[in-house]
Design an enzyme around this catalytic site. Structure first.
Site, PDB file in Angstrom:
ATOM      1  N   CYS A 157     -10.647 -25.355 -27.093  1.00  0.00           N
ATOM      2  CA  CYS A 157     -10.750 -23.973 -26.241  1.00  0.00           C
ATOM      3  C   CYS A 157     -11.599 -22.891 -26.854  1.00  0.00           C
ATOM      4  O   CYS A 157     -11.855 -21.907 -26.224  1.00  0.00           O
ATOM      5  CB  CYS A 157      -9.367 -23.369 -26.030  1.00  0.00           C
ATOM      6  SG  CYS A 157      -8.374 -24.719 -25.258  1.00  0.00           S
ATOM      7  N   ASP A 169     -11.273 -21.357 -29.915  1.00  0.00           N
ATOM      8  CA  ASP A 169     -10.746 -20.412 -31.025  1.00  0.00           C
ATOM      9  C   ASP A 169      -9.529 -21.075 -31.846  1.00  0.00           C
ATOM     10  O   ASP A 169      -8.601 -21.612 -31.291  1.00  0.00           O
ATOM     11  CB  ASP A 169     -10.292 -19.188 -30.475  1.00  0.00           C
ATOM     12  CG  ASP A 169      -9.826 -19.157 -29.179  1.00  0.00           C
ATOM     13  OD1 ASP A 169      -9.236 -19.921 -28.700  1.00  0.00           O
ATOM     14  OD2 ASP A 169     -10.080 -18.088 -28.300  1.00  0.00           O
ATOM     15  N   CYS A 190     -14.640 -16.075 -30.669  1.00  0.00           N
ATOM     16  CA  CYS A 190     -15.782 -15.104 -30.168  1.00  0.00           C
ATOM     17  C   CYS A 190     -15.514 -13.871 -30.808  1.00  0.00           C
ATOM     18  O   CYS A 190     -14.622 -13.721 -31.807  1.00  0.00           O
ATOM     19  CB  CYS A 190     -15.473 -14.851 -28.570  1.00  0.00           C
ATOM     20  SG  CYS A 190     -13.566 -14.284 -28.292  1.00  0.00           S
ATOM     21  N   CYS A 234      -6.959 -13.714 -26.965  1.00  0.00           N
ATOM     22  CA  CYS A 234      -7.541 -13.603 -28.310  1.00  0.00           C
ATOM     23  C   CYS A 234      -6.203 -12.738 -29.220  1.00  0.00           C
ATOM     24  O   CYS A 234      -5.875 -13.080 -30.056  1.00  0.00           O
ATOM     25  CB  CYS A 234      -8.726 -12.804 -28.455  1.00  0.00           C
ATOM     26  SG  CYS A 234     -10.032 -13.654 -27.782  1.00  0.00           S
TER      27      CYS A 234
END
Lengths: 390, 147
Positions: free
Chosen positions: B33, B35, B59, B103
């Site tokens: 995915c 991360d 990211c 995140c």
């Protein structure tokens, strides 16, 4: 600033810009007007038709102006599919087409057409044998892009065209990245329809062409007035069309020299990156490649971080990572060439133009020499990799 | 698209690194995915987080949320650290774009996973601490939609 996103769009050519200028405030007539004031607009559009046709060895009557590559691709697929529905409802595309083709094909699928998606090899190349086997009696159209926007791979257009011609199937190519960048000839390559967009070769945004070979049936995509020989309604974007013609003529005149110059810088960047940065992979074909395309995957890191740090260094680039696509999946092109998700997330595209200098190329690679170790230093994947190799 | 605070924590991340013989280590997310976060904790005998370090593959927002999460838990007791939510991380960063909310959730889960590892290794119970989950996107969470 170092601009290395020329596959996304280019800076306007000064000559094209100057050519457009009179068509905003002086020669503003509707090209469809019957009075003499409209003659200059009409003549300018026809001149641009000749200029854009010449680049691909077409006749000017075979060029239709559109709003750009996306419209041309939509029109080619949907217009041909509907016009030939009585012959059959099967079309063939490749796995690495632009979304304008992929999503148009999916739209047709929802309406009852069958779509065969040809796979590509690790370099992004289709197999012409596989294409030949995929063509059926009810196939009406094959649409294979001339050169890929992400990895730059150039398809064997002539071989594809020959097969399509021999089997009596129409051949469309999305040449948005290739038109006026590499030699294309619709006669030699047996291309029946071709899409191009002005802003990819230093023309204005919002204008493109669809080349349609004489005799090919195509239902209109835009309904309305009788413009473009009743095939594409809407008042002609005179200034944009003039700009496209001028940019096409200029790019075609400089093509051979530009190709050599840009490819030399491309190859220098590829060689430096491969030599100086470990754990990287060149994406796309090494020789059958657009002159301005550099595309790498750097292991253990993710694309968006690279773009942000490049941006902080004044460098504009792009990536096929999920974070830049707005979805959870990395680019379909990188997955189609067989990259695992975690490697595809770490892709970087640097796309050059004739304005790119060797100095800029070196600065960009120098920046990567800082950025990639910095991101790897933060990466748990790299930490594990180093630990496992100790 | 990012706030100044996110950019600051991305460009100058705090507490990047590893802790040798850490009291607890937690890794969440997966490379597929795009991360993965790993958080290392150094916890003293009074159950206070003396130090925290992170490593993140992801990211800009993933790196910034990891950095902020470590900042928020250093000096806190394990009880307090456990309660640092994804919302607190987002607020401390002046918000995240909607597509990046996950995140902050990953950061919350990474802290939780490290605390879980600490509790297990030291044979103690942290009241209210839940075992780490594999897929953060399946969690119920508070979403804050900025921009």
């Amino acid at each position: 600033m170092i601009y290395m996103d020329n596959a996304a769009t280019t800076r306007m050519s000064e000559r094209a810009f100057e050519a457009m200028r009179p068509y905003f405030m002086e020669q503003y007539a509707n090209a469809a007007g019957t009075y003499s004031f409209a003659n200059a607009s009409k003549e300018a559009v026809e001149n641009a038709r000749r200029q854009t046709a010449k680049v691909i060895g077409a006749k000017s009557a075979e060029i239709y102006f559109t709003s750009g590559g996306t419209e041309s691709d939509n029109w080619a697929l949907k217009g041909v599919a509907e016009a030939y529905a009585a012959k059959g409802k099967h079309i063939i595309i490749s796995a690495i087409e632009h979304h304008a083709i992929l999503h148009s094909a999916q739209a047709l699928q929802r309406k009852g057409w069958e779509v065969t998606v040809l796979p590509v090899d690790e370099y992004g190349m289709i197999s012409v044998q596989e294409l030949e086997r995929a063509i059926r009696p009810d196939t009406v159209l094959v649409s294979i892009m001339a050169a890929n926007n992400e990895i730059g791979t150039i398809q064997p257009l002539k071989a594809i065209g020959e097969i399509c011609r021999a089997k009596g199937v129409l051949f469309h190519t999305d040449a948005v990245q290739a038109y006026a960048h590499i030699p294309l000839n619709v006669e030699e390559m047996h291309i029946d329809l071709l899409s191009a967009s002005a802003h990819k070769f230093h023309g204005p945004k919002g204008v493109g062409i669809l080349y349609v070979r004489k005799g090919v049936k195509l239902l209109p995509f835009m309904d309305g007035g009788a413009q473009e020989r009743k095939r594409r309604a809407g008042t002609a974007n005179v200034a944009g069309i003039v700009g496209m013609g001028a940019a096409a003529e200029e790019a075609a005149a400089n093509m051979n020299a530009a190709m050599d110059k840009i490819a030399a810088i491309r190859d220098h960047m590829i060689a430096r990156i491969e030599k100086e940065i470990p754990y990287c992979r060149l994406n796309g074909h090494r020789t059958e490649r657009l002159p301005g395309n550099v595309n790498f995957c750097f292991r253990f890191i993710e694309g968006e971080g690279m773009l942000m740090l490049l941006d902080a260094n004044g460098i504009c680039a792009s990536s096929g990572s999920a974070c830049t696509s707005g979805s959870l999946d990395p680019s379909h092109v990188l997955l189609a060439i067989g990259l695992p998700h975690e490697i595809a997330h770490g892709s970087l595209r640097l796309s050059l133009s004739e304005e790119t200098t060797m100095e800029e190329a070196n600065k960009a690679v120098d920046a990567l020499l800082e950025i990639i170790p910095r991101l790897r230093g933060m990466s748990p994947l790299y930490e594990d990799f180093v630990r496992n190799n100790q | 698209m990012y706030t100044e605070k996110v950019m600051d924590h991305f460009m100058h991340p705090r507490n990047v690194g590893e802790i040798e013989n850490a009291s607890g280590v937690g890794t969440v997310g997966n490379a597929k995915c795009g991360d993965i976060m790993r958080i290392y904790l150094d916890i003293d005998e009074n159950q206070v987080v003396r130090d925290a370090k992170f490593k993140t593959f992801g990211c800009g927002a993933a790196i910034a949320t990891s950095s902020m999460a470590t900042e928020l838990i250093i000096g806190k007791t394990v009880q307090e650290a456990m309660k640092v939510s994804n919302k607190a991380v987002m607020e401390a960063l002046d918000g995240l774009p909607p597509v990046k909310v996950h995140c902050s959730l990953l950061a919350e889960q990474a802290v939780n996973a490290a605390l879980w590892d600490y509790a297990k290794k030291h044979n103690i119970t942290i009241e209210g601490l839940k075992p780490p989950v594999d897929d953060v996107d399946e969690l119920e969470h508070e979403e804050e939609e900025d921009e």
